[in-house]
Design an enzyme around this catalytic site. Sequence first.
Site, mmCIF file in Angstrom:
data_model
loop_
_atom_site.group_PDB
_atom_site.id
_atom_site.type_symbol
_atom_site.label_atom_id
_atom_site.label_comp_id
_atom_site.label_asym_id
_atom_site.label_seq_id
_atom_site.Cartn_x
_atom_site.Cartn_y
_atom_site.Cartn_z
ATOM 1 N N ASP A 113 -50.079 -19.519 -41.376
ATOM 2 C CA ASP A 113 -50.971 -18.375 -41.157
ATOM 3 C C ASP A 113 -52.420 -18.858 -41.279
ATOM 4 O O ASP A 113 -52.823 -19.344 -42.339
ATOM 5 C CB ASP A 113 -50.655 -17.323 -42.228
ATOM 6 C CG ASP A 113 -51.501 -16.073 -42.115
ATOM 7 O OD1 ASP A 113 -52.515 -16.072 -41.389
ATOM 8 O OD2 ASP A 113 -51.147 -15.092 -42.779
ATOM 9 N N ASP B 289 -56.206 -11.718 -34.444
ATOM 10 C CA ASP B 289 -57.441 -10.947 -34.655
ATOM 11 C C ASP B 289 -57.228 -9.900 -35.760
ATOM 12 O O ASP B 289 -58.023 -9.807 -36.714
ATOM 13 C CB ASP B 289 -57.808 -10.270 -33.325
ATOM 14 C CG ASP B 289 -59.225 -9.734 -33.274
ATOM 15 O OD1 ASP B 289 -59.977 -9.931 -34.235
ATOM 16 O OD2 ASP B 289 -59.555 -9.114 -32.245
HETATM 17 P P1 ADP Z 1 -54.471 -13.718 -27.532
HETATM 18 O O1 ADP Z 1 -54.846 -12.285 -27.254
HETATM 19 O O2 ADP Z 1 -55.641 -14.664 -27.346
HETATM 20 O O3 ADP Z 1 -53.243 -14.132 -26.797
HETATM 21 P P2 ADP Z 1 -52.942 -13.405 -30.024
HETATM 22 O O4 ADP Z 1 -53.464 -13.128 -31.382
HETATM 23 O O5 ADP Z 1 -52.064 -12.386 -29.403
HETATM 24 O O6 ADP Z 1 -54.222 -13.773 -29.118
HETATM 25 O O7 ADP Z 1 -52.116 -14.748 -30.055
HETATM 26 C C1 ADP Z 1 -52.685 -16.032 -30.161
HETATM 27 C C2 ADP Z 1 -51.754 -16.907 -30.978
HETATM 28 O O8 ADP Z 1 -51.973 -16.637 -32.367
HETATM 29 C C3 ADP Z 1 -50.256 -16.649 -30.736
HETATM 30 O O9 ADP Z 1 -49.602 -17.905 -30.651
HETATM 31 C C4 ADP Z 1 -49.830 -15.904 -31.999
HETATM 32 O O10 ADP Z 1 -48.470 -16.163 -32.315
HETATM 33 C C5 ADP Z 1 -50.731 -16.548 -33.023
HETATM 34 N N1 ADP Z 1 -50.928 -15.826 -34.291
HETATM 35 C C6 ADP Z 1 -50.750 -14.521 -34.573
HETATM 36 N N2 ADP Z 1 -51.051 -14.282 -35.863
HETATM 37 C C7 ADP Z 1 -51.446 -15.472 -36.408
HETATM 38 C C8 ADP Z 1 -51.860 -15.902 -37.709
HETATM 39 N N3 ADP Z 1 -51.960 -15.038 -38.727
HETATM 40 N N4 ADP Z 1 -52.165 -17.217 -37.893
HETATM 41 C C9 ADP Z 1 -52.077 -18.087 -36.869
HETATM 42 N N5 ADP Z 1 -51.697 -17.759 -35.632
HETATM 43 C C10 ADP Z 1 -51.372 -16.465 -35.403
#
Ligand code: ADP
Length: 172
Positions: free
Chosen positions: A9, A33
């Site tokens: 995370d 986000d």
């Molecule tokens: P985007 O809209 O740019 O696609 P997302 O947040 O939906 O952004 O996803 C981007 C990546 O971040 C995905 O691989 C998702 O699994 C990952 N992700 C989601 N939550 C976390 C987190 N807490 N830490 C790291 N990566 C995360």
Amino acid sequence: MRLELWLGDITAVAADAIVNAANSSLLGGGGVDGAIHRAAGPALLEECRTLGGCPTGEARITRGYRLPARHVIHTVGPRWQGGERGEPALLARCYQSVFALVEAHGLRTVAFPSISTGIYGYPLAQAARIALREIHAALARLPGVEKVTAVLFSPVDLDVYRQALADVSGGR
Ligand code: ADP
């Protein structure tokens, strides 16, 4: 190795900056986000409100508030629309825009999520190659950057990045 891949995370990473895969409003969303805003607390949203949004491919820096990271660099990745709408160049530009801020602020450690590969639907293997190529280029250009961590949120994502790293490093 100044580049490491890490499963976990990103809100737990104590870097000079973590990168947020934001949307162009910078007012919060789902995925990473939402996790970053929850962990940072409401002051992050207050600062983001003062920024007036961010176009796709650009980046903006804020403080990290309650996060262990000192700063958040918000970048807006492209939505995947089939790959013929400039997505690869825009995704590369996200990484370049983030590293421009890393350089301008003298940051030494930075952690990235996999930009655009969640809600925005960018194919993971293609995005991984662009991410790793841009990170390698930045590390070669910026000796002050000590460590870049690519944070993957699932074991499958980590495997895809590992394979892409082997391909990029092998020059294929
Ligand atoms: P985007 O809209 O740019 O696609 P997302 O947040 O939906 O952004 O996803 C981007 C990546 O971040 C995905 O691989 C998702 O699994 C990952 N992700 C989601 N939550 C976390 C987190 N807490 N830490 C790291 N990566 C995360």
